[in-house]
Design a protein around this motif. Structure first.
Motif, PDB file in Angstrom:
ATOM      1  N   ARG A   1       0.798  -1.250   0.051  1.00  0.00           N
ATOM      2  CA  ARG A   1       0.054   0.049   0.032  1.00  0.00           C
ATOM      3  C   ARG A   1       0.866   1.366   0.124  1.00  0.00           C
ATOM      4  NH1 ARG A   1      -1.383   3.628   3.632  1.00  0.00           N
ATOM      5  NH2 ARG A   1      -0.591   2.680   5.517  1.00  0.00           N
ATOM      6  N   VAL A   2       1.949   1.265   0.789  1.00  0.00           N
ATOM      7  CA  VAL A   2       2.728   2.541   0.745  1.00  0.00           C
ATOM      8  C   VAL A   2       3.804   2.544  -0.172  1.00  0.00           C
ATOM      9  CG1 VAL A   2       2.381   2.559   3.354  1.00  0.00           C
ATOM     10  CG2 VAL A   2       4.300   1.572   2.456  1.00  0.00           C
ATOM     11  N   LEU A   3       3.897   1.510  -0.985  1.00  0.00           N
ATOM     12  CA  LEU A   3       4.759   1.799  -2.110  1.00  0.00           C
ATOM     13  C   LEU A   3       4.374   2.312  -3.405  1.00  0.00           C
ATOM     14  CD1 LEU A   3       6.628  -2.003  -2.370  1.00  0.00           C
ATOM     15  CD2 LEU A   3       7.573   0.291  -2.212  1.00  0.00           C
ATOM     16  N   ARG A   4       5.027   3.150  -3.990  1.00  0.00           N
ATOM     17  CA  ARG A   4       4.539   4.088  -5.023  1.00  0.00           C
ATOM     18  C   ARG A   4       4.513   2.764  -6.445  1.00  0.00           C
ATOM     19  NH1 ARG A   4       8.333   3.877  -8.866  1.00  0.00           N
ATOM     20  NH2 ARG A   4      10.337   4.177  -8.240  1.00  0.00           N
ATOM     21  N   PRO A   5       3.683   3.031  -7.352  1.00  0.00           N
ATOM     22  CA  PRO A   5       3.703   2.005  -8.524  1.00  0.00           C
ATOM     23  C   PRO A   5       5.074   1.977  -9.289  1.00  0.00           C
ATOM     24  CG  PRO A   5       1.714   3.554  -8.681  1.00  0.00           C
ATOM     25  CD  PRO A   5       2.539   4.073  -7.564  1.00  0.00           C
ATOM     26  N   GLY A   6       5.403   0.696  -9.118  1.00  0.00           N
ATOM     27  CA  GLY A   6       6.926   0.547  -9.783  1.00  0.00           C
ATOM     28  C   GLY A   6       7.793   0.733  -8.430  1.00  0.00           C
ATOM     29  N   GLY A   7       7.401   0.579  -7.217  1.00  0.00           N
ATOM     30  CA  GLY A   7       8.295   0.716  -6.353  1.00  0.00           C
ATOM     31  C   GLY A   7       8.885  -0.611  -5.769  1.00  0.00           C
ATOM     32  N   ARG A   8       9.905  -0.661  -5.145  1.00  0.00           N
ATOM     33  CA  ARG A   8      10.708  -1.894  -4.712  1.00  0.00           C
ATOM     34  C   ARG A   8      10.481  -2.341  -3.210  1.00  0.00           C
ATOM     35  NH1 ARG A   8      13.626   1.559  -6.446  1.00  0.00           N
ATOM     36  NH2 ARG A   8      14.925   1.870  -4.894  1.00  0.00           N
ATOM     37  N   LEU A   9      10.100  -3.654  -2.876  1.00  0.00           N
ATOM     38  CA  LEU A   9      10.268  -4.100  -1.562  1.00  0.00           C
ATOM     39  C   LEU A   9      11.338  -5.042  -1.571  1.00  0.00           C
ATOM     40  CD1 LEU A   9       8.826  -4.705   1.096  1.00  0.00           C
ATOM     41  CD2 LEU A   9       7.269  -6.688  -0.141  1.00  0.00           C
ATOM     42  N   VAL A  10      12.294  -4.819  -0.482  1.00  0.00           N
ATOM     43  CA  VAL A  10      13.487  -5.693  -0.253  1.00  0.00           C
ATOM     44  C   VAL A  10      13.058  -6.246   1.058  1.00  0.00           C
ATOM     45  CG1 VAL A  10      15.808  -5.575   0.263  1.00  0.00           C
ATOM     46  CG2 VAL A  10      14.720  -4.185  -1.725  1.00  0.00           C
ATOM     47  N   LEU A  11      12.982  -7.766   0.889  1.00  0.00           N
ATOM     48  CA  LEU A  11      12.763  -8.475   2.258  1.00  0.00           C
ATOM     49  C   LEU A  11      14.245  -9.392   2.571  1.00  0.00           C
ATOM     50  CD1 LEU A  11       9.349 -10.212   1.412  1.00  0.00           C
ATOM     51  CD2 LEU A  11       9.994  -8.414   3.247  1.00  0.00           C
ATOM     52  N   CYS A  12      14.205  -9.641   3.629  1.00  0.00           N
ATOM     53  CA  CYS A  12      15.478 -10.656   4.030  1.00  0.00           C
ATOM     54  C   CYS A  12      15.143 -11.107   5.395  1.00  0.00           C
ATOM     55  CB  CYS A  12      16.796  -9.806   4.345  1.00  0.00           C
ATOM     56  SG  CYS A  12      18.156 -10.907   4.760  1.00  0.00           S
ATOM     57  N   ASP A  13      14.695 -12.356   5.504  1.00  0.00           N
ATOM     58  CA  ASP A  13      14.484 -13.149   6.649  1.00  0.00           C
ATOM     59  C   ASP A  13      15.303 -14.652   6.659  1.00  0.00           C
ATOM     60  OD1 ASP A  13      12.924 -12.196   8.795  1.00  0.00           O
ATOM     61  OD2 ASP A  13      11.347 -11.586   7.254  1.00  0.00           O
ATOM     62  N   THR A  14      15.481 -15.132   7.826  1.00  0.00           N
ATOM     63  CA  THR A  14      16.091 -16.321   7.876  1.00  0.00           C
ATOM     64  C   THR A  14      15.200 -17.511   7.981  1.00  0.00           C
ATOM     65  OG1 THR A  14      18.013 -15.209   8.964  1.00  0.00           O
ATOM     66  CG2 THR A  14      17.818 -17.517   9.128  1.00  0.00           C
TER      67      THR A  14
ATOM     68  N   THR B   1      11.459 -17.336  20.291  1.00  0.00           N
ATOM     69  CA  THR B   1      11.337 -15.730  19.971  1.00  0.00           C
ATOM     70  C   THR B   1      10.669 -15.239  18.797  1.00  0.00           C
ATOM     71  OG1 THR B   1      13.349 -15.263  18.930  1.00  0.00           O
ATOM     72  CG2 THR B   1      13.365 -15.554  21.386  1.00  0.00           C
ATOM     73  N   PHE B   2      10.437 -16.360  17.714  1.00  0.00           N
ATOM     74  CA  PHE B   2       9.801 -15.992  16.433  1.00  0.00           C
ATOM     75  C   PHE B   2       8.261 -16.390  16.504  1.00  0.00           C
ATOM     76  CE2 PHE B   2      14.392 -17.267  15.293  1.00  0.00           C
ATOM     77  CZ  PHE B   2      14.796 -15.975  15.168  1.00  0.00           C
ATOM     78  N   VAL B   3       7.466 -15.883  15.698  1.00  0.00           N
ATOM     79  CA  VAL B   3       6.297 -16.375  15.258  1.00  0.00           C
ATOM     80  C   VAL B   3       6.287 -17.509  14.454  1.00  0.00           C
ATOM     81  CG1 VAL B   3       3.979 -15.897  14.193  1.00  0.00           C
ATOM     82  CG2 VAL B   3       5.025 -14.087  15.839  1.00  0.00           C
ATOM     83  N   ASP B   4       7.132 -17.264  13.516  1.00  0.00           N
ATOM     84  CA  ASP B   4       7.373 -18.461  12.406  1.00  0.00           C
ATOM     85  C   ASP B   4       8.643 -18.526  12.055  1.00  0.00           C
ATOM     86  OD1 ASP B   4       7.202 -20.227  10.323  1.00  0.00           O
ATOM     87  OD2 ASP B   4       5.546 -19.386   9.357  1.00  0.00           O
ATOM     88  N   ALA B   5       9.453 -19.417  12.625  1.00  0.00           N
ATOM     89  CA  ALA B   5      10.965 -19.441  12.509  1.00  0.00           C
ATOM     90  C   ALA B   5      11.572 -20.075  10.821  1.00  0.00           C
ATOM     91  CB  ALA B   5      11.476 -20.468  13.439  1.00  0.00           C
ATOM     92  N   HIS B   6      10.191 -20.471  10.330  1.00  0.00           N
ATOM     93  CA  HIS B   6      10.512 -20.906   8.966  1.00  0.00           C
ATOM     94  C   HIS B   6       9.553 -20.477   7.727  1.00  0.00           C
ATOM     95  CE1 HIS B   6      12.568 -23.975  11.386  1.00  0.00           C
ATOM     96  NE2 HIS B   6      11.484 -24.294  12.243  1.00  0.00           N
ATOM     97  N   LEU B   7       9.577 -19.030   8.035  1.00  0.00           N
ATOM     98  CA  LEU B   7       8.611 -18.208   7.164  1.00  0.00           C
ATOM     99  C   LEU B   7       9.199 -18.242   5.692  1.00  0.00           C
ATOM    100  CD1 LEU B   7       6.370 -16.224   6.635  1.00  0.00           C
ATOM    101  CD2 LEU B   7       7.652 -14.433   7.345  1.00  0.00           C
ATOM    102  N   PRO B   8      10.423 -18.060   5.317  1.00  0.00           N
ATOM    103  CA  PRO B   8      11.053 -17.680   4.204  1.00  0.00           C
ATOM    104  C   PRO B   8      10.472 -18.481   2.942  1.00  0.00           C
ATOM    105  CG  PRO B   8      12.746 -17.162   5.556  1.00  0.00           C
ATOM    106  CD  PRO B   8      11.704 -17.836   6.525  1.00  0.00           C
ATOM    107  N   PRO B   9      10.430 -19.831   3.137  1.00  0.00           N
ATOM    108  CA  PRO B   9       9.872 -20.534   1.874  1.00  0.00           C
ATOM    109  C   PRO B   9       8.245 -20.431   1.644  1.00  0.00           C
ATOM    110  CG  PRO B   9      10.976 -22.183   3.667  1.00  0.00           C
ATOM    111  CD  PRO B   9      10.838 -20.825   4.092  1.00  0.00           C
TER     112      PRO B   9
END
Length: 188
Positions: free
Chosen positions: A94-107, A132-140
Motif C-alpha cells: 500500500r505505501v509503495l508507489r507504483p513500480g516501487g521496490r520491496l526488499v525482504l530478508c529473513d532467515t 522468540t519467532f512467530v514463524d521460524a520457517h517463514l522464508p519458503p
C-alpha cells in the motif's frame, strides 16, 4: 537511489538507516518504524545527526503513512516476529508507489548449520532462539504470500551468512549480545 523516499520497517536500533540515508542523499528521505521504544531510542542516537532520517513507533501491520508514499520499502529480519504477515505485506504494498521496490530478508532457521562439539547445548540454544519467532520457517512461504499481496517477484535469492573469528563475550555487539545474553536467558 539519490532523491528517493525509503521506509525501513522494523528498523530496530537503526543499523540500516544510516546506509539508506547515505544512498538517498540530502534530497531523499528515510523513515524508520519499529514497535519497540527501546530500539527506537538506540536508532535515534545512531541517526541524530542526519536531517534526512525520521523514526517513529509503528508496527509492520499498521504503517502510519499515506498510500504510495515510498519508492522502496525494506523489511530485514522482521517478518519472523510479525503475527499477521499477510497484513504486513499488504501494508508494504500500500505505501509503495507504483513500480516501487520491496526488499525482504529473513532467515529460515531450518537452514542453520553450526560447527559445534556440544550438539546438546546447540539444540537448547536453537530451541530458545526459535521460541522468540512467530514463524521460524517463514522464508519458503514468502513467494506465495508476496504474490497473494499483489506483488510481482523479480528476484528471489538465498544468501548464505557465515560468522568466523573471535567472539566478544562481553556482548557489546549485536550477535554477541544475542548469543551470550538473550539466548542463555531464554534457554533456562
Amino acid at each position: 537511489s539519490a532523491g528517493e523516499r525509503v521506509l525501513d520497517v522494523g528498523c530496530g536500533p537503526g543499523y540500516f538507516l544510516r546506509d539508506l540515508a547515505e544512498a538517498v542523499g540530502e534530497e531523499g528521505m528515510v523513515k524508520g518504524v519499529d514497535p519497540s521504544h527501546a530500539l527506537l531510542g538506540m536508532a535515534q542516537k545512531r541517526v541524530s545527526s542526519w536531517s534526512n532520517v525520521q523514526i517513529q513507533t509503528a508496527t509492520a501491520e499498521n504503517l502510519p503513512f499515506p498510500d504510495e508514499s515510498f519508492d522502496a520499502v525494506v523489511i530485514c529480519q522482521v517478518l519472523l516476529y510479525v503475527r499477521d504477515v499477510p497484513k504486513a505485506l499488504s501494508e508494504a504494498c500500500r505505501v509503495l508507489r507504483p513500480g516501487g521496490r520491496l526488499v525482504l530478508c529473513d532467515t529460515d532457521w531450518n537452514s542453520l548449520v553450526v560447527n559445534t562439539a556440544d550438539t546438546g547445548r546447540f539444540q537448547r540454544i536453537f530451541a530458545a532462539c526459535c521460541s522468540t519467532f512467530v514463524d521460524a520457517h517463514l522464508p519458503p512461504k514468502l513467494p506465495g504470500l508476496l504474490r497473494t499481496a499483489g506483488l510481482h517477484l523479480t528476484s528471489i535469492r538465498t544468501v548464505p551468512m557465515m560468522a568466523a573469528g573471535s567472539v566478544n563475550v562481553e556482548g557489546t555487539a549485536f550477535m554477541e549480545n544475542w548469543a551470550f545474553r538473550t539466548v542463555p536467558e531464554k534457554a533456562k
